[in-house]
Scaffold this motif. Structure first.
Motif, PDB file in Angstrom:
ATOM      1  N   GLY A   1       0.842  -1.448   0.215  1.00 36.77           N
ATOM      2  CA  GLY A   1       0.103   0.084   0.038  1.00 36.77           C
ATOM      3  C   GLY A   1       0.679   1.227  -0.023  1.00 36.77           C
ATOM      4  O   GLY A   1       0.274   2.186   0.586  1.00 36.77           O
ATOM      5  N   THR A   2       2.070   1.076  -0.745  1.00 35.51           N
ATOM      6  CA  THR A   2       3.007   2.320  -0.678  1.00 35.51           C
ATOM      7  C   THR A   2       2.196   3.648  -1.437  1.00 35.51           C
ATOM      8  O   THR A   2       2.379   4.633  -0.881  1.00 35.51           O
ATOM      9  CB  THR A   2       3.957   2.179  -1.657  1.00 35.51           C
ATOM     10  OG1 THR A   2       4.543   0.949  -1.163  1.00 35.51           O
ATOM     11  CG2 THR A   2       5.273   3.162  -1.596  1.00 35.51           C
TER      12      THR A   2
ATOM     13  N   ASP B   1       5.706   1.552 -13.372  1.00 38.13           N
ATOM     14  CA  ASP B   1       7.012   1.689 -13.257  1.00 38.13           C
ATOM     15  C   ASP B   1       7.961   2.028 -14.480  1.00 38.13           C
ATOM     16  O   ASP B   1       7.452   1.658 -15.522  1.00 38.13           O
ATOM     17  CB  ASP B   1       7.699   0.485 -12.745  1.00 38.13           C
ATOM     18  CG  ASP B   1       7.297   0.233 -11.374  1.00 38.13           C
ATOM     19  OD1 ASP B   1       7.274   0.995 -10.417  1.00 38.13           O
ATOM     20  OD2 ASP B   1       7.054  -0.856 -10.957  1.00 38.13           O
TER      21      ASP B   1
ATOM     22  N   THR C   1       3.180  -7.389  -6.202  1.00 37.12           N
ATOM     23  CA  THR C   1       2.140  -8.407  -5.663  1.00 37.12           C
ATOM     24  C   THR C   1       1.046  -8.488  -6.880  1.00 37.12           C
ATOM     25  O   THR C   1       0.556  -9.626  -7.093  1.00 37.12           O
ATOM     26  CB  THR C   1       1.472  -7.655  -4.644  1.00 37.12           C
ATOM     27  OG1 THR C   1       2.387  -7.026  -3.870  1.00 37.12           O
ATOM     28  CG2 THR C   1       0.718  -8.602  -3.864  1.00 37.12           C
TER      29      THR C   1
ATOM     30  N   ASP D   1      19.862  -6.759  -7.201  1.00 36.57           N
ATOM     31  CA  ASP D   1      18.821  -6.138  -7.285  1.00 36.57           C
ATOM     32  C   ASP D   1      17.641  -7.303  -7.526  1.00 36.57           C
ATOM     33  O   ASP D   1      18.032  -8.059  -8.321  1.00 36.57           O
ATOM     34  CB  ASP D   1      18.733  -5.124  -8.300  1.00 36.57           C
ATOM     35  CG  ASP D   1      17.478  -4.191  -8.173  1.00 36.57           C
ATOM     36  OD1 ASP D   1      16.875  -4.195  -7.328  1.00 36.57           O
ATOM     37  OD2 ASP D   1      17.529  -3.132  -8.935  1.00 36.57           O
ATOM     38  N   ILE D   2      16.595  -7.237  -7.050  1.00 41.97           N
ATOM     39  CA  ILE D   2      15.114  -7.888  -7.453  1.00 41.97           C
ATOM     40  C   ILE D   2      14.098  -7.031  -7.404  1.00 41.97           C
ATOM     41  O   ILE D   2      13.909  -6.193  -6.454  1.00 41.97           O
ATOM     42  CB  ILE D   2      15.355  -9.184  -6.392  1.00 41.97           C
ATOM     43  CG1 ILE D   2      13.961 -10.141  -6.815  1.00 41.97           C
ATOM     44  CG2 ILE D   2      14.930  -8.657  -5.120  1.00 41.97           C
ATOM     45  CD1 ILE D   2      14.019 -11.475  -6.070  1.00 41.97           C
TER      46      ILE D   2
END
Ligand code: ADP
Ligand code: ZN
Length: 435
Positions: A94-95, A303, A239, A234-235
């Protein structure tokens, strides 16, 4: 075990991959059309039928899904199978304020864990390793995802969850952890705390870290690598499409290989929705090629990144994505200028400051204000007001060069900004409270 978890996929030829993708796509679109009334309606509105999709070339004909659709359809509207076939739910952190609930069948959990296993092996993990998972467990996907991947690789798994930093360090030391998985901001905090306890970078058994779930800069990577004495990988994941492991870094550390046999990526122009050619910067869109519980088609991640098929020295052929350059909803518009938190972080590290900072945006008398509080390290801390003021001015100038607008900089005492054990909260936009 070799250095790949599933070499037949990870190193497949471009033609083989395309064939797998096309076959899965045709099946998936048909299944979603039949099972998901919400998406069937979107397809009907766009005048596209399952028969129109014969290969990945036809992907652009399909409608997009956005976060707003996920909200509309909450909780069951995008289920791809009977609820009784599902074995798990997970939810976003929930950013951006909107929770999403995603459903998984056992097959979905398996493919997700396979993807995380690929990531762990790409970071050098084998069954000899002790993998400490310090991502949060629970609804958040970080802990469960890496936990499952670690089991699949055969590592000894330490399911720590996040928090209790002293215990994390005690376990790293006592159980000789070799791989640490957590958010980059938590990794930085663990590194800082270890160094303060007198445990230098060479004085632990860690060799690699798998850090993601939030944006982080190359500068931050170098800091973490130095404080813990490791290589930091990095990964990426979300969700909505599964969780971590959608894409992962290899030893080359030049972008993340996308597990494109499960997650079909596209880059689109965020304004027009038009698909852009490889190498263009734009919004990342994913299609779940074989997920059953929550199969999203052309999901807009928000993104922003670039895809590249340039040959990689690790031998994997999976397409690579660049580090996301901030989410389109991370971007702040301050006095008409686009500002990303990552730009501020880059300046801080370049100027020798810590990554413990807080950005506050407000509006006073109809003018946007930008305040950046930055924590000093004990070495930098000084009582001299003149010295502090000069440092603040110099830092504000460096930021102005990067951002194009003038911030107010406040250098604050060591340890006065709260540390994060999960995803860091770096921006408080008070303008949203007035609107
Ligand atoms: P929320 O939207 O609540 O944060 P998630 O926990 O599913 O939900 O977070 C997914 C988002 O986190 C991604 O869309 C991306 O913006 C960000 N993210 C995940 N991994 C990375 C990474 N390695 N680098 C940058 N951003 C990342
Ligand atoms: Zn590679």
């Amino acid at each position: 075990m070799g250095k790949y978890y599933q070499p037949e996929i990870e190193c497949a030829s471009a033609e083989e991959l395309r064939k797998i993708q096309s076959e899965k796509l045709v099946k998936q679109v048909k299944r979603v059309y039949e099972n998901v009334a919400y998406y069937r309606r979107l397809m009907e509105e766009k005048g596209v039928r399952p028969e129109d999709i014969r290969s990945v070339e036809d992907l652009h004909k399909l409608p997009f899904l956005t976060k707003a659709d996920l909200r509309d359809a909450y909780p069951y509207g995008l289920l791809g199978t009977d609820l009784k076939n599902c074995v798990r739910i997970q939810s976003t952190s929930g950013t951006t304020g909107r929770r999403v609930v995603a459903f998984y069948t056992q097959a979905d959990v398996e493919l997700w864990e396979d993807c995380c296993a690929r990531a762990i092996m790409a970071a050098g993990g084998t069954q000899e390793d002790v993998c400490q998972v310090a991502y949060g467990y629970g609804l958040f996907t970080g802990g469960p995802g890496l936990n499952g991947g670690s089991h699949k690789v055969g590592c000894l798994t330490l399911p720590m969850s996040s928090g209790n930093t002293e215990r994390q360090i005690q376990f790293i030391q006592d159980l000789q952890a070799t791989i640490l998985c957590c958010t980059p901001s938590y990794a930085a905090y663990i590194g800082e705390t270890m160094n303060e306890m007198g445990i230098g970078p060479g004085e632990n058994t860690l060799k690699a870290g798998i850090f993601g779930a939030e944006p982080w800069t190359e500068e931050m990577r170098r800091n973490i690598e130095a404080s813990l004495g490791i290589k930091a990988y990095d990964i990426y994941g979300l969700t909505e499409t599964t969780g971590p492991g959608v894409a992962f870094e290899c030893q080359e550390q030049t972008g993340m290989h996308i597990n494109e046999d499960h997650f079909l990526p596209e880059i689109i122009d965020p304004e027009t929705g038009e698909a852009l050619p490889e190498g263009s910067k734009g919004e990342l869109v994913f299609t779940n090629l074989d997920k059953e519980g929550f199969p999203l088609i052309r999901y807009r991640t928000r993104d922003i990144c670039i895809l590249s098929r340039k040959q990689c020295s690790c031998g994997r052929t999976l397409i690579k994505m660049s580090k996301p350059m901030g989410r389109s909803d991370d971007m702040m518009i301050i006095r008409g200028v686009n500002v990303f938190p990552s730009q501020i972080e880059t300046v801080l590290i370049r100027e020798g400051y810590s990554v413990n900072y807080l950005i506050e945006v407000d509006r006073k008398n109809n003018v946007d204000t930008l305040d950046v509080s930055v924590e000093l390290t004990p070495d930098q801390f000084t009582d001299t007001v003149k010295e502090l003021t000069e440092k603040e001015k110099a830092l504000a100038n460096a930021m102005k060069t990067m951002l194009g607008i003038n911030p107010r900089v406040h250098l604050v005492a060591p340890k006065s900004i709260a540390r994060s054990e999960g995803k860091a909260v770096r921006v408080i936009d008070k303008r949203k409270l007035h609107d």
